[in-house]
Design an enzyme around this catalytic site. Structure first.
Site, PDB file in Angstrom:
ATOM      1  N   GLU A   1       0.806  -1.232   0.000  1.00 34.51           N
ATOM      2  CA  GLU A   1       0.000   0.000   0.000  1.00 34.51           C
ATOM      3  C   GLU A   1       0.836   1.278   0.000  1.00 34.51           C
ATOM      4  O   GLU A   1       0.635   2.171   0.818  1.00 34.51           O
ATOM      5  CB  GLU A   1      -0.958  -0.014   1.198  1.00 34.51           C
ATOM      6  CG  GLU A   1      -1.911  -1.198   1.156  1.00 34.51           C
ATOM      7  CD  GLU A   1      -2.806  -1.311   2.391  1.00 34.51           C
ATOM      8  OE1 GLU A   1      -2.823  -0.399   3.229  1.00 34.51           O
ATOM      9  OE2 GLU A   1      -3.505  -2.356   2.498  1.00 34.51           O
TER      10      GLU A   1
ATOM     11  N   ASP B   1     -12.307 -10.293  -0.285  1.00 35.96           N
ATOM     12  CA  ASP B   1     -13.588 -10.358   0.420  1.00 35.96           C
ATOM     13  C   ASP B   1     -14.546  -9.430  -0.314  1.00 35.96           C
ATOM     14  O   ASP B   1     -14.118  -8.472  -0.949  1.00 35.96           O
ATOM     15  CB  ASP B   1     -13.495 -10.061   1.936  1.00 35.96           C
ATOM     16  CG  ASP B   1     -12.772  -8.790   2.301  1.00 35.96           C
ATOM     17  OD1 ASP B   1     -12.652  -7.889   1.446  1.00 35.96           O
ATOM     18  OD2 ASP B   1     -12.333  -8.680   3.465  1.00 35.96           O
TER      19      ASP B   1
ATOM     20  N   GLU C   1      -6.260 -10.677  -0.873  1.00 37.38           N
ATOM     21  CA  GLU C   1      -7.035 -10.404   0.345  1.00 37.38           C
ATOM     22  C   GLU C   1      -8.526 -10.351   0.021  1.00 37.38           C
ATOM     23  O   GLU C   1      -9.258  -9.483   0.506  1.00 37.38           O
ATOM     24  CB  GLU C   1      -6.584  -9.068   0.972  1.00 37.38           C
ATOM     25  CG  GLU C   1      -5.111  -9.022   1.306  1.00 37.38           C
ATOM     26  CD  GLU C   1      -4.667  -7.729   1.985  1.00 37.38           C
ATOM     27  OE1 GLU C   1      -5.527  -6.950   2.452  1.00 37.38           O
ATOM     28  OE2 GLU C   1      -3.450  -7.497   2.041  1.00 37.38           O
TER      29      GLU C   1
ATOM     30  N   ASN D   1       2.073  -5.266  -3.079  1.00 36.99           N
ATOM     31  CA  ASN D   1       0.673  -5.589  -2.758  1.00 36.99           C
ATOM     32  C   ASN D   1      -0.109  -4.299  -2.504  1.00 36.99           C
ATOM     33  O   ASN D   1       0.363  -3.415  -1.786  1.00 36.99           O
ATOM     34  CB  ASN D   1       0.677  -6.464  -1.483  1.00 36.99           C
ATOM     35  CG  ASN D   1      -0.656  -7.099  -1.166  1.00 36.99           C
ATOM     36  OD1 ASN D   1      -1.238  -7.789  -2.000  1.00 36.99           O
ATOM     37  ND2 ASN D   1      -1.164  -6.890   0.046  1.00 36.99           N
TER      38      ASN D   1
HETATM   39  O1  G3I Z   1      -3.205  -6.689  19.013  1.00 34.23           O
HETATM   40  C1  G3I Z   1      -4.216  -5.890  19.605  1.00 34.23           C
HETATM   41  C2  G3I Z   1      -4.690  -6.509  20.869  1.00 34.23           C
HETATM   42  O2  G3I Z   1      -3.631  -6.542  21.786  1.00 34.23           O
HETATM   43  C3  G3I Z   1      -5.882  -5.713  21.409  1.00 34.23           C
HETATM   44  O3  G3I Z   1      -6.404  -6.370  22.515  1.00 34.23           O
HETATM   45  C4  G3I Z   1      -6.962  -5.572  20.356  1.00 34.23           C
HETATM   46  C5  G3I Z   1      -8.110  -4.708  20.825  1.00 34.23           C
HETATM   47  O4  G3I Z   1      -8.775  -4.111  19.762  1.00 34.23           O
HETATM   48  O5  G3I Z   1      -6.392  -4.973  19.208  1.00 34.23           O
HETATM   49  C6  G3I Z   1      -5.380  -5.784  18.638  1.00 34.23           C
HETATM   50  O6  G3I Z   1      -4.874  -5.238  17.470  1.00 34.23           O
HETATM   51  C7  G3I Z   1      -5.759  -5.226  16.345  1.00 34.23           C
HETATM   52  C8  G3I Z   1      -5.247  -6.201  15.293  1.00 34.23           C
HETATM   53  O7  G3I Z   1      -6.003  -6.075  14.127  1.00 34.23           O
HETATM   54  C9  G3I Z   1      -5.313  -7.650  15.766  1.00 34.23           C
HETATM   55  O8  G3I Z   1      -6.640  -8.022  16.017  1.00 34.23           O
HETATM   56  C10 G3I Z   1      -5.777  -3.810  15.821  1.00 34.23           C
HETATM   57  O9  G3I Z   1      -6.411  -2.963  16.749  1.00 34.23           O
HETATM   58  C11 G3I Z   1      -6.487  -3.775  14.501  1.00 34.23           C
HETATM   59  O10 G3I Z   1      -6.301  -2.473  13.923  1.00 34.23           O
HETATM   60  C12 G3I Z   1      -5.906  -4.805  13.554  1.00 34.23           C
HETATM   61  O11 G3I Z   1      -6.645  -4.744  12.342  1.00 34.23           O
HETATM   62  C13 G3I Z   1      -6.006  -5.341  11.225  1.00 34.23           C
HETATM   63  C14 G3I Z   1      -5.779  -4.305  10.159  1.00 34.23           C
HETATM   64  O12 G3I Z   1      -5.210  -4.929   9.018  1.00 34.23           O
HETATM   65  C15 G3I Z   1      -4.853  -3.199  10.616  1.00 34.23           C
HETATM   66  O13 G3I Z   1      -4.714  -2.251   9.636  1.00 34.23           O
HETATM   67  C16 G3I Z   1      -6.931  -6.436  10.716  1.00 34.23           C
HETATM   68  O14 G3I Z   1      -7.011  -7.484  11.659  1.00 34.23           O
HETATM   69  C17 G3I Z   1      -6.384  -6.985   9.390  1.00 34.23           C
HETATM   70  O15 G3I Z   1      -7.350  -7.809   8.814  1.00 34.23           O
HETATM   71  C18 G3I Z   1      -6.097  -5.859   8.444  1.00 34.23           C
HETATM   72  O16 G3I Z   1      -5.522  -6.382   7.253  1.00 34.23           O
HETATM   73  C19 G3I Z   1      -5.214  -5.458   6.214  1.00 34.23           C
HETATM   74  C20 G3I Z   1      -4.010  -5.984   5.497  1.00 34.23           C
HETATM   75  O17 G3I Z   1      -2.953  -6.239   6.380  1.00 34.23           O
HETATM   76  C21 G3I Z   1      -3.554  -5.017   4.404  1.00 34.23           C
HETATM   77  N1  G3I Z   1      -4.660  -4.691   3.498  1.00 34.23           N
HETATM   78  C22 G3I Z   1      -5.892  -4.254   4.157  1.00 34.23           C
HETATM   79  C23 G3I Z   1      -6.347  -5.258   5.206  1.00 34.23           C
HETATM   80  C24 G3I Z   1      -7.683  -4.861   5.806  1.00 34.23           C
HETATM   81  O18 G3I Z   1      -7.569  -3.665   6.495  1.00 34.23           O
END
Ligand code: G3I
Length: 302
Positions: free
Chosen positions: A128, A237, A235, A170
Site C-alpha cells: 500500500e 472479500d 485479500e 501488494n
Molecule cells: O493486538 C491488539 C490486541 O492486543 C488488542 O487487545 C486488540 C483490541 O482491539 O487490538 C489488537 O490489534 C488489532 C489487530 O487487528 C489484531 O486483532 C488492531 O487494533 C487492529 O487495527 C488490527 O486490524 C487489522 C488491520 O489490518 C490493521 O490495519 C486487521 O485485523 C487486518 O485484517 C487488516 O488487514 C489489512 C491488510 O494487512 C492489508 N490490506 C488491508 C487489510 C484490511 O484492512
C-alpha cells in the site's frame, strides 16, 4: 475436487485464507481452514508492530505459530508484510533522519526474511505505497524521509536477504484498469522490470463492494502479467458475498495463466475485519455459503 485448495491445485494454483493466531485454538476454525485451504497469509502476525516492536528487538513467535500450523497442514505461506505505513511502531514513524531510516528498514527486511528463509514462498515486500485516486506514492515516513526510491531499496534488500523467495508489491484499489492508482503501480512495475529492479509478483487485494470486481479486472491482471510478473488475488472479500461476484473474481484469475493463486481475507464471517458485514465464504457457524459453492464450481471447471 471437494475442497477449495484441491480444486485450485487442479489448474496448478493455490487457494488460501488469512489466518490469525487468535483463533487457531478454536476447533471449528482450524478444522475448516485445514480442510479447505492450501495456502495462508498471517493476518497480522508478520507486521512490523509485532515483529520488531522496539529497535533491533525481534519477536517472531506469533508468525512462527502460523508457519508451523501451515507446515503441519500442507499450506504454503505468504509473508505479509515487510514495509507498510500501518501497524508500524512509533519508534519507526518518528525517525526523521534518512541514513537511520534506511538502515532500520533494511535491517528489518533482512532480519525477518532471514528468520523465515525457506518457509515463505512469496513476500509482500512493500504494501500500500500508492495514494488513492492518484498515480503518486502516499505520504508515509518511508516516502517522506527516504523519497521515491524507498520501494526500490526495499526490493533490492529483499532479494539479497532471500534470493529464493518471490518478491511482491501488494495494494488495494488497483483492480480497475483505468484508475490512476492502477496506472501508477503498473508504471512502477514496468520501470522496475526495465531497469532490473527485482520484482516477481503483484498482489491485488480485492476488497470489493457488493458489486464485485470491476469489469476490467481480468484485463488488469493480464496487463500486469504481460510485464513479466506473476499476479495473485491476495485479500479477497466481497461485501455480503454475492455468489456471482465471487465467481467472476475467481474466473478472472483462472483466465490469466500467470494468476497463480487466490487468498480470501479470513475463514469465517464472524472474524472478518469488515465488522458488521458478511463478506467471506463461511458464515459465523462455519457453514458453506452460496459463494463457497460458486467458487468451488469455478475452480473445478478450470
Ligand atoms: O493486538 C491488539 C490486541 O492486543 C488488542 O487487545 C486488540 C483490541 O482491539 O487490538 C489488537 O490489534 C488489532 C489487530 O487487528 C489484531 O486483532 C488492531 O487494533 C487492529 O487495527 C488490527 O486490524 C487489522 C488491520 O489490518 C490493521 O490495519 C486487521 O485485523 C487486518 O485484517 C487488516 O488487514 C489489512 C491488510 O494487512 C492489508 N490490506 C488491508 C487489510 C484490511 O484492512
Amino acid at each position: 475436487a471437494s475442497t477449495l485448495g484441491a480444486a485450485a491445485a487442479g489448474s496448478g494454483r493455490y487457494f488460501g485464507a488469512a489466518l490469525s493466531t487468535a483463533h487457531l485454538g478454536e476447533a471449528q476454525y482450524a478444522a475448516t481452514a485445514d480442510a479447505e485451504f492450501n495456502q495462508t497469509t498471517p493476518e497480522n502476525e508478520m507486521k512490523w508492530d509485532t515483529t520488531e516492536p522496539s529497535r533491533g528487538s525481534f519477536n517472531f513467535g506469533p508468525g512462527d505459530q502460523i508457519v508451523s500450523h501451515a507446515q503441519a497442514h500442507n499450506m504454503i505461506v505468504r509473508g505479509h508484510t515487510l514495509v507498510w505505513y500501518q501497524q508500524l511502531p512509533s519508534w519507526v514513524s518518528s525517525i526523521s533522519d534518512a541514513t537511520t531510516l534506511k538502515s532500520v528498514m533494511d535491517n528489518h527486511i533482512t532480519s525477518e526474511m532471514t528468520h523465515y528463509k525457506g518457509k515463505i514462498y512469496a513476500w509482500d515486500v512493500v504494501n500500500e505505497a500508492f495514494a488513492d485516486g492518484s498515480s503518486q506514492h502516499r505520504s508515509s515516513v518511508f516516502q517522506n524521509v527516504l523519497g521515491n526510491g524507498f520501494i526500490e531499496e526495499a526490493f533490492r534488500t529483499a532479494r539479497t536477504a532471500d534470493p529464493a523467495a518471490k518478491l511482491c508489491y501488494n495494494d488495494y484499489n488497483i483492480e480497475n484498469w483505468s484508475d490512476a492508482k492502477t496506472q501508477g503501480v503498473y508504471n512502477m512495475v514496468k520501470d522496475f522490470k526495465s531497469r532490473g529492479v527485482p520484482i516477481d509478483c503483484v498482489g491485488f487485494q480485492s476488497h470489493f463492494s457488493s458489486s464485485g470486481p470491476p469489469s476490467s479486472f481480468q484485463t488488469t491482471l493480464s496487463n500486469f502479467a504481460a510485464l513479466g510478473v506473476d499476479v495473485q488475488i491476495t485479500e479477497l472479500d466481497i461485501q455480503q458475498a454475492p455468489a456471482q461476484a465471487y465467481a467472476n473474481t475467481v474466473q478472472a484469475c483462472l483466465n490469466v495463466a500467470r494468476c497463480t493463486g487466490i487468498t480470501v481475507w479470513g475463514v469465517t464471517d464472524k472474524y472478518s475485519w469488515r465488522s458488521g458485514d458478511t463478506p467471506l465464504l463461511f458464515d459465523g457457524n462455519y457453514s458453506k455459503k452460496a459463494a463457497y459453492t460458486s467458487v468451488l464450481n469455478a475452480l473445478n471447471a478450470a
